[in-house]
Motif scaffolding. Sequence first.
Motif, PDB file in Angstrom:
ATOM      1  N   PRO A  69       0.706  -1.246  -0.161  1.00 10.48           N
ATOM      2  CA  PRO A  69       0.093  -0.016  -0.033  1.00 10.48           C
ATOM      3  C   PRO A  69       0.797   1.062   0.035  1.00 10.48           C
ATOM      4  O   PRO A  69       2.155   1.206   0.059  1.00 10.48           O
ATOM      5  N   ASN A  70       0.216   2.456  -0.195  1.00 12.94           N
ATOM      6  CA  ASN A  70       0.655   3.546  -0.387  1.00 12.94           C
ATOM      7  C   ASN A  70       0.763   4.431   0.972  1.00 12.94           C
ATOM      8  O   ASN A  70      -0.366   4.422   1.626  1.00 12.94           O
ATOM      9  N   ILE A  71       2.002   4.879   1.360  1.00 17.95           N
ATOM     10  CA  ILE A  71       2.048   5.873   2.858  1.00 17.95           C
ATOM     11  C   ILE A  71       1.094   6.917   2.678  1.00 17.95           C
ATOM     12  O   ILE A  71       0.920   7.554   1.399  1.00 17.95           O
ATOM     13  N   ALA A  72       0.445   7.340   3.940  1.00 16.06           N
ATOM     14  CA  ALA A  72      -0.287   8.552   3.621  1.00 16.06           C
ATOM     15  C   ALA A  72      -1.805   8.265   2.995  1.00 16.06           C
ATOM     16  O   ALA A  72      -2.564   9.502   2.732  1.00 16.06           O
ATOM     17  N   LYS A  73      -1.997   7.237   2.330  1.00 14.84           N
ATOM     18  CA  LYS A  73      -3.262   6.783   1.993  1.00 14.84           C
ATOM     19  C   LYS A  73      -3.952   5.740   2.791  1.00 14.84           C
ATOM     20  O   LYS A  73      -3.211   5.194   3.251  1.00 14.84           O
ATOM     21  N   PRO A  74      -5.179   5.699   2.775  1.00 16.84           N
ATOM     22  CA  PRO A  74      -5.848   4.638   3.529  1.00 16.84           C
ATOM     23  C   PRO A  74      -5.749   3.324   2.728  1.00 16.84           C
ATOM     24  O   PRO A  74      -5.275   3.236   1.751  1.00 16.84           O
ATOM     25  N   PHE A  75      -5.655   2.469   3.737  1.00 15.07           N
ATOM     26  CA  PHE A  75      -5.655   0.858   2.999  1.00 15.07           C
ATOM     27  C   PHE A  75      -6.926   0.721   2.569  1.00 15.07           C
ATOM     28  O   PHE A  75      -7.917   0.313   3.179  1.00 15.07           O
ATOM     29  N   SER A  76      -7.096   0.884   1.109  1.00 13.15           N
ATOM     30  CA  SER A  76      -8.276   0.806   0.586  1.00 13.15           C
ATOM     31  C   SER A  76      -8.728  -0.865   0.009  1.00 13.15           C
ATOM     32  O   SER A  76      -7.623  -1.675   0.239  1.00 13.15           O
ATOM     33  N   ILE A  77     -10.057  -1.064  -0.295  1.00  8.60           N
ATOM     34  CA  ILE A  77     -10.297  -2.234  -0.821  1.00  8.60           C
ATOM     35  C   ILE A  77      -9.342  -2.919  -2.021  1.00  8.60           C
ATOM     36  O   ILE A  77      -9.283  -3.918  -2.126  1.00  8.60           O
ATOM     37  N   ALA A  78      -8.942  -1.737  -2.817  1.00  7.37           N
ATOM     38  CA  ALA A  78      -8.203  -2.096  -3.782  1.00  7.37           C
ATOM     39  C   ALA A  78      -7.015  -2.686  -3.294  1.00  7.37           C
ATOM     40  O   ALA A  78      -6.246  -3.785  -4.102  1.00  7.37           O
ATOM     41  N   HIS A  79      -6.418  -2.553  -2.321  1.00  2.00           N
ATOM     42  CA  HIS A  79      -5.116  -3.190  -2.034  1.00  2.00           C
ATOM     43  C   HIS A  79      -5.399  -4.593  -1.201  1.00  2.00           C
ATOM     44  O   HIS A  79      -4.497  -5.242  -1.042  1.00  2.00           O
ATOM     45  N   LEU A  80      -6.686  -4.438  -0.937  1.00  4.34           N
ATOM     46  CA  LEU A  80      -7.108  -5.998  -0.244  1.00  4.34           C
ATOM     47  C   LEU A  80      -6.742  -7.068  -1.265  1.00  4.34           C
ATOM     48  O   LEU A  80      -6.393  -8.276  -1.017  1.00  4.34           O
ATOM     49  N   ARG A  81      -7.344  -6.892  -2.876  1.00  5.31           N
ATOM     50  CA  ARG A  81      -6.796  -7.829  -3.559  1.00  5.31           C
ATOM     51  C   ARG A  81      -5.495  -8.296  -3.682  1.00  5.31           C
ATOM     52  O   ARG A  81      -5.331  -9.663  -3.648  1.00  5.31           O
ATOM     53  N   SER A  82      -4.733  -7.463  -3.923  1.00  2.00           N
ATOM     54  CA  SER A  82      -3.055  -7.730  -4.016  1.00  2.00           C
ATOM     55  C   SER A  82      -2.762  -8.572  -2.637  1.00  2.00           C
ATOM     56  O   SER A  82      -2.028  -9.625  -2.384  1.00  2.00           O
ATOM     57  N   THR A  83      -3.420  -7.990  -1.399  1.00  2.00           N
ATOM     58  CA  THR A  83      -2.780  -8.756  -0.318  1.00  2.00           C
ATOM     59  C   THR A  83      -3.365 -10.302  -0.212  1.00  2.00           C
ATOM     60  O   THR A  83      -2.696 -10.975   0.282  1.00  2.00           O
ATOM     61  N   VAL A  84      -4.546 -10.429  -0.402  1.00  2.00           N
ATOM     62  CA  VAL A  84      -5.188 -11.760  -0.061  1.00  2.00           C
ATOM     63  C   VAL A  84      -4.676 -12.838  -1.281  1.00  2.00           C
ATOM     64  O   VAL A  84      -4.324 -13.895  -0.951  1.00  2.00           O
ATOM     65  N   ILE A  85      -4.651 -12.248  -2.336  1.00  2.00           N
ATOM     66  CA  ILE A  85      -3.880 -13.330  -3.769  1.00  2.00           C
ATOM     67  C   ILE A  85      -2.670 -13.472  -3.488  1.00  2.00           C
ATOM     68  O   ILE A  85      -2.232 -14.426  -3.288  1.00  2.00           O
ATOM     69  N   GLY A  86      -1.980 -12.551  -2.986  1.00  2.00           N
ATOM     70  CA  GLY A  86      -0.400 -12.766  -2.817  1.00  2.00           C
ATOM     71  C   GLY A  86      -0.121 -13.632  -1.592  1.00  2.00           C
ATOM     72  O   GLY A  86       0.599 -14.616  -1.792  1.00  2.00           O
ATOM     73  N   VAL A 102       2.230  -9.001  -7.490  1.00  2.00           N
ATOM     74  CA  VAL A 102       0.742  -9.188  -7.302  1.00  2.00           C
ATOM     75  C   VAL A 102       0.196  -7.947  -7.358  1.00  2.00           C
ATOM     76  O   VAL A 102       0.091  -7.190  -6.377  1.00  2.00           O
ATOM     77  N   VAL A 103      -0.151  -7.192  -8.680  1.00  2.00           N
ATOM     78  CA  VAL A 103      -0.443  -5.903  -8.755  1.00  2.00           C
ATOM     79  C   VAL A 103      -1.444  -5.687  -9.661  1.00  2.00           C
ATOM     80  O   VAL A 103      -1.441  -6.633 -10.594  1.00  2.00           O
ATOM     81  N   ASP A 104      -2.333  -4.809  -9.754  1.00  2.00           N
ATOM     82  CA  ASP A 104      -3.653  -4.720 -10.603  1.00  2.00           C
ATOM     83  C   ASP A 104      -3.226  -4.623 -11.974  1.00  2.00           C
ATOM     84  O   ASP A 104      -2.048  -3.882 -12.060  1.00  2.00           O
ATOM     85  N   THR A 105      -4.006  -4.790 -12.848  1.00  2.00           N
ATOM     86  CA  THR A 105      -3.721  -4.823 -14.249  1.00  2.00           C
ATOM     87  C   THR A 105      -3.690  -3.314 -14.720  1.00  2.00           C
ATOM     88  O   THR A 105      -2.703  -3.320 -15.829  1.00  2.00           O
ATOM     89  N   ARG A 106      -3.796  -2.353 -13.955  1.00  2.47           N
ATOM     90  CA  ARG A 106      -3.508  -1.017 -14.791  1.00  2.47           C
ATOM     91  C   ARG A 106      -2.134  -0.932 -14.736  1.00  2.47           C
ATOM     92  O   ARG A 106      -1.595   0.152 -15.525  1.00  2.47           O
ATOM     93  N   HIS A 163       4.371 -10.697 -13.701  1.00  3.33           N
ATOM     94  CA  HIS A 163       3.199  -9.781 -13.196  1.00  3.33           C
ATOM     95  C   HIS A 163       2.028 -10.542 -13.090  1.00  3.33           C
ATOM     96  O   HIS A 163       1.504 -11.193 -14.194  1.00  3.33           O
ATOM     97  N   VAL A 164       1.717 -10.780 -12.000  1.00  2.31           N
ATOM     98  CA  VAL A 164       0.390 -11.636 -11.498  1.00  2.31           C
ATOM     99  C   VAL A 164      -0.847 -10.538 -11.228  1.00  2.31           C
ATOM    100  O   VAL A 164      -0.674  -9.979 -10.232  1.00  2.31           O
TER     101      VAL A 164
END
Length: 567
Positions: A119-136, A327-331, A356-357
């Motif tokens: 995740p990125n410092i100073a930004k909330p742990f968003s649901i978008a980072h959840l995907r990377s976290t759980v897949i990874g 493990v990072v999103d397709t963008r 790149h997964v």
Amino acid sequence: MVFKKKVIELLKNVLKGVDIENLIEIPPEEQFGDYSLPCYKLSKLFKKKPDQIAAELCKKLKPNKYIKEIKTIGPYLNFYFNEEKIVEFVLKKIQKERDFYGSSEEGNGKKIVIDFSSPNIAKPFSIAHLRSTVIGNSLYQIFRFLGYKCISINHIGDWGTQFGKLIVAYKLWGNKNELEKNPISHLLQLYVKFHKEAEKNKELENLAREEFKNLELGKKENIELWKKFTKLSLKEFKKVYERLGIDFNRYVGESFYESLNEKTLDLLRKKKLVERSEGALVVNLDKFDMPPCILKKSDGATTYELRDISAAIYRYKKYSFDEMLYVVDTRQSLHFRQVFKVLELCGFKWAKKCKHVEFGLMKFPSGVMATRKGKVVILEDVLDKAKELILKIIKEKNPKLKNKEKIADQVSIGAIIFWDLLHDRIKDIVFEWDKVLDFEGETGPYVQYAHSRACSILKKAKLKVEELKLTKDCFALLNKKEEIKLVKLLGEFGFVIKESATHYKPSILARYLIEVAQAFNEFYHSCPCLKEKNENLKKLRLLLVFASKQVLSNGLHLLGIKAPESM
Ligand code: ARG
């Protein structure tokens, strides 16, 4: 699948030099057997009609202890297993291997680095980072189960021009107390305010660039602010990881690679890869149909790309990995294609080992997210709401349950992780509350519930399964269609894990666990266990309950989900 080898062994004698393993398939319907050989795939080789090939092969083959029947249906040659042998083989194996059932040693001696969550410092742990976290995390567990040495790295986003923006915003509008109290939400507010104001006042962007420059140059005031933002954010992230039950071997922020960037640039220059373009330093990738990979912007600031190149070189030196997964999103797929290409152009043979997964976005019915506008779905809020809803269901369904809070945690988090992992990672997914939490649908709670039901049967039976002895000839007693279906599925577990690893898709395992839970429920409804009069059959059924419980719990564990014994 169990006994696939037996089919291959049988066919090997009559089909020399043919890749049988990849030719045989699992038929779509039970009536066509456990395996079949589609002979039309051989007609070119033998220069004969498929039906004729099937008939000739059939004549040459003899059933054995494991394969009870071989039949042709048109161009297909079908193999039917001896079910008694399967039952014996699968149940004994699970009884013996238990928590290790499904594991293997294929990865022994091999190393995999997995870069995930980040995740990125100073930004909330968003649901978008959840995907990377759980897949990874699930891939980490799966590869470990297959014997690989895994190194998980959280590549924290703690560097980049956004810190210039934050420093400007903090100096203009920040509040020290508010920062200490609610670091992430305060920083998010500042970030949003910066972008709003910058629309009116173009000067702000220049200021931000300057402040980031000063940070890179090590100006004391900026370094101190940056350190503070980082420390406070990390503390919040770690709370989330603890809640999810996820840990990392290493947390290494992007800033760590700053000191290596000049060396990386020297190396790229030596390889004559660096060009100047509109003031920026780039690697031209025209030949590969890609835009240039920017290493330094025109203001001299280093880029995300350069840091990733330095990080990869550093990691290979440190770990000499056999594979490295991002493990990072397709963008970010272009970003990784560029980074991997530059590494390859540098002459690093291991660049081919980087992968790149990628995965699609998690969407909410209310629309997409954009941090800049402050439109984020904060993961903690989602976890809190899920827990509240599950607690309500538990109170209605099972008011006497002990440890309600703890179990509600395990079930709600399990529900969210499972929902995420059930979807093929490439697709975008839409998060819908009723679908995620449904105890009857294709959900985490459904699988966890089947597991807890199995646990409660075993508890009632008061029987030590590990001590259960069965006579050799009793296995034929387990012969109802629900029983056989379940046993065969359980026998596939190891194969499913390997498939999930090969395609880097925990979704294959998640889907399989739904099937196991369904098959278990069908079995449980049609075959009495505790009330069965025949002692041997009763024992066998209990062993089957135990085996199902074991597969469900091993499988959930590999997805990073807890398997409560009651719920
Ligand atoms: N922090 C990045 C983001 O949130 C993801 C980093 C992924 N890992 C990497 N090595 N680039 O977009």
